[in-house]
Design an enzyme around this catalytic site. Structure first.
Site, PDB file in Angstrom:
ATOM      1  N   ARG A 137       0.918  -1.045  -0.035  1.00  0.00           N
ATOM      2  CA  ARG A 137       0.074   0.039  -0.078  1.00  0.00           C
ATOM      3  C   ARG A 137       0.883   0.994  -0.032  1.00  0.00           C
ATOM      4  O   ARG A 137       2.075   1.274   0.291  1.00  0.00           O
ATOM      5  CB  ARG A 137      -0.811   0.201   1.176  1.00  0.00           C
ATOM      6  CG  ARG A 137      -0.448   0.138   2.448  1.00  0.00           C
ATOM      7  CD  ARG A 137      -0.093   1.723   3.038  1.00  0.00           C
ATOM      8  NE  ARG A 137       0.781   1.595   4.190  1.00  0.00           N
ATOM      9  CZ  ARG A 137       2.087   2.072   4.128  1.00  0.00           C
ATOM     10  NH1 ARG A 137       2.609   2.043   3.285  1.00  0.00           N
ATOM     11  NH2 ARG A 137       2.479   2.122   5.590  1.00  0.00           N
ATOM     12  N   ASP A 164      -2.509  -0.237   7.893  1.00  0.00           N
ATOM     13  CA  ASP A 164      -1.804  -1.016   6.898  1.00  0.00           C
ATOM     14  C   ASP A 164      -2.653  -2.570   6.507  1.00  0.00           C
ATOM     15  O   ASP A 164      -3.005  -2.612   5.312  1.00  0.00           O
ATOM     16  CB  ASP A 164      -0.401  -1.525   7.181  1.00  0.00           C
ATOM     17  CG  ASP A 164       0.515  -0.339   7.356  1.00  0.00           C
ATOM     18  OD1 ASP A 164       0.021   0.889   6.769  1.00  0.00           O
ATOM     19  OD2 ASP A 164       1.697  -0.375   7.931  1.00  0.00           O
TER      20      ASP A 164
HETATM   21  C1  GLA Z   1       3.594   2.358   9.613  1.00  0.00           C
HETATM   22  C2  GLA Z   1       2.539   1.516  10.474  1.00  0.00           C
HETATM   23  C3  GLA Z   1       0.967   2.141  10.384  1.00  0.00           C
HETATM   24  C4  GLA Z   1       1.071   3.927  10.430  1.00  0.00           C
HETATM   25  C5  GLA Z   1       2.273   4.483   9.480  1.00  0.00           C
HETATM   26  C6  GLA Z   1       2.386   5.796   9.880  1.00  0.00           C
HETATM   27  O1  GLA Z   1       3.164   2.182   8.373  1.00  0.00           O
HETATM   28  O2  GLA Z   1       2.341   0.439  10.529  1.00  0.00           O
HETATM   29  O3  GLA Z   1       0.249   1.687  11.358  1.00  0.00           O
HETATM   30  O4  GLA Z   1       1.241   4.218  11.552  1.00  0.00           O
HETATM   31  O5  GLA Z   1       3.525   3.775  10.074  1.00  0.00           O
HETATM   32  O6  GLA Z   1       1.347   6.554   9.324  1.00  0.00           O
END
Ligand code: GLA
Length: 392
Positions: free
Chosen positions: A38, A185
């Site tokens: 993603r 995510d």
């Molecule tokens: C990582 C974490 C997410 C989010 C991002 C920052 O990807 O896994 O949960 O906090 O950082 O937005």
């Protein structure tokens, strides 16, 4: 990347995984599943504060094929991007031997899912392949977790709803790799939809598909190709600082905080760093909601402005950027055809997203290649579908 190229990518991964499975385990796999990486458009370091985020699923996937093996042992084979093959075995959740985190590190994502799979799971054999760039902040970990979960659903016939799936995969990541991530995510990787971004309310866990009708614009993703070796404490520290600000305000999370609340924190002589984190979160939540709104009216000029503001806030207030990401954003700033740019993901390396005119994308790549001191990798983000079963 064209759609045809993407479809070929997935088909090639499936072939590779099946062939490997037959070669190693001497039979055909019973099922297969895949889950994408993603990229987050806006709403960074916000999910763990119960705010709004706006990610899209990418055309890169982690694909896993497997079969139950009537034992209590899980046998995994992973084919890395380099072609190197790594293997590991660990007890299933139905074994009398407890399932615990440990080496190799990559298996912890899968162990965590096995440990949290509802109703438990017996032994299985599986092969994993992936074209999600690793260590690029594109959520390769959530892709492994959600792909594994989806395969286990097919193998066991035990299914859960998509939000529950995302939550269990997040729990897996907390407990086994030990990363206290938010829900973004796993949520987008589960629920992404082709040609849409997903506006996720990280408190209610409801979401809204926002059509990505960009017209003559595109989102260019520039992978800085750096990952700074940090102690690993930066992310949990940011989370704790945000929680401290919420606690001082007597709120469950910063989701309910307003800009005026910053004055209350100042009056309580809260640490300057905590104040900076709180300002970022409060303003970033507002920016994300605004992007969700203005995208519907196709006000992309405003989206671009909000991208820049988000980057500056992540760099200065949240302090999760790095010189390489700042440099790429600075190169984009003011370049012909660029509406906005920002770092994306957890930070300290990884990628920059740039909203720009399609006609200028090739020139932008050249510009970055000529000025950026690292070795960048580019792709144009094509919002894609979330986790799914693959037909064998
Ligand atoms: C990582 C974490 C997410 C989010 C991002 C920052 O990807 O896994 O949960 O906090 O950082 O937005």
């Amino acid at each position: 990347m064209s759609n045809e190229a993407i479809a070929k990518g997935e088909a090639a991964l499936l072939r590779q995984a099946r062939d490997k499975f037959v070669a190693v385990f001497g039979r055909q796999p019973a099922a297969g599943a895949c889950a994408p990486g993603r990229v987050n458009l806006i709403g960074e370091h916000i999910d763990y504060c119960e705010g709004f985020v706006l990610p899209v699923a990418l055309p890169f996937v982690t694909l896993i094929v497997g079969s139950l093996n009537n034992t209590t042992e899980c046998n995994l084979v992973s084919v890395l991007g380099t072609g190197e093959v790594v293997t590991t075995s660990f007890p299933s959740s139905k074994s009398s031997v407890p399932l615990v985190p440990g080496a190799p590190a990559w298996a912890n994502y899968i162990k965590g899912v096995v440990a949290n799979f509802p109703g438990g799971v017996g032994g299985f054999d599986a092969v994993i392949v992936s074209d999600v760039p690793m260590g690029a902040g594109l959520s390769s970990s959530a892709a492994i977790e959600v792909a594994t979960f989806t395969l286990l659903e097919a193998l066991t016939g035990n299914k859960v709803g998509p939000v529950q799936k995302a939550k269990l995969c997040q729990k897996a990541e907390h407990e086994f790799p030990g990363m206290p991530c938010g829900i973004m995510d796993q949520y987008i990787v589960t629920m992404g939809k082709k040609d849409h971004a997903l506006l996720i309310d990280c408190r209610s866990l409801e979401s809204q598909q926002i059509p990505m009708e960009l017209g003559d614009l595109a989102v260019l993703v520039t992978n800085s190709n750096v990952k700074h070796q940090l102690t690993g404490s930066e992310y949990p520290q940011r989370r704790a600082q945000c929680q401290e600000a919420a606690d001082r305000l007597g709120l469950p999370s910063l989701r309910d905080a307003k800009v005026e609340d910053l004055e209350k924190l100042k009056a309580q002589k809260v640490d300057e760093v905590v104040l900076m984190r709180a300002r970022h979160v409060i303003e970033e939540i507002a920016r994300t909601e605004e992007v969700g709104r203005v995208m519907k009216n196709k006000d992309f000029k405003r989206v671009g402005e909000l991208f820049y503001q988000s980057h500056d806030s992540l760099s200065q207030l949240m302090q999760v950027s790095c010189p390489e990401l700042d440099q790429i954003v600075d190169i984009m700033r003011g370049a012909p055809g660029v509406l906005g740019a920002r770092m994306t993901g957890g930070g300290f390396g990884g990628c920059v997203v740039t909203l720009a005119k399609k006609s200028e994308i090739e020139n932008l790549k050249k510009l970055v290649l000529s000025q950026y001191k690292g070795k960048p990798i580019f792709f144009v983000s094509q919002p894609s579908d979330g986790a799914r079963l693959v037909k064998l």
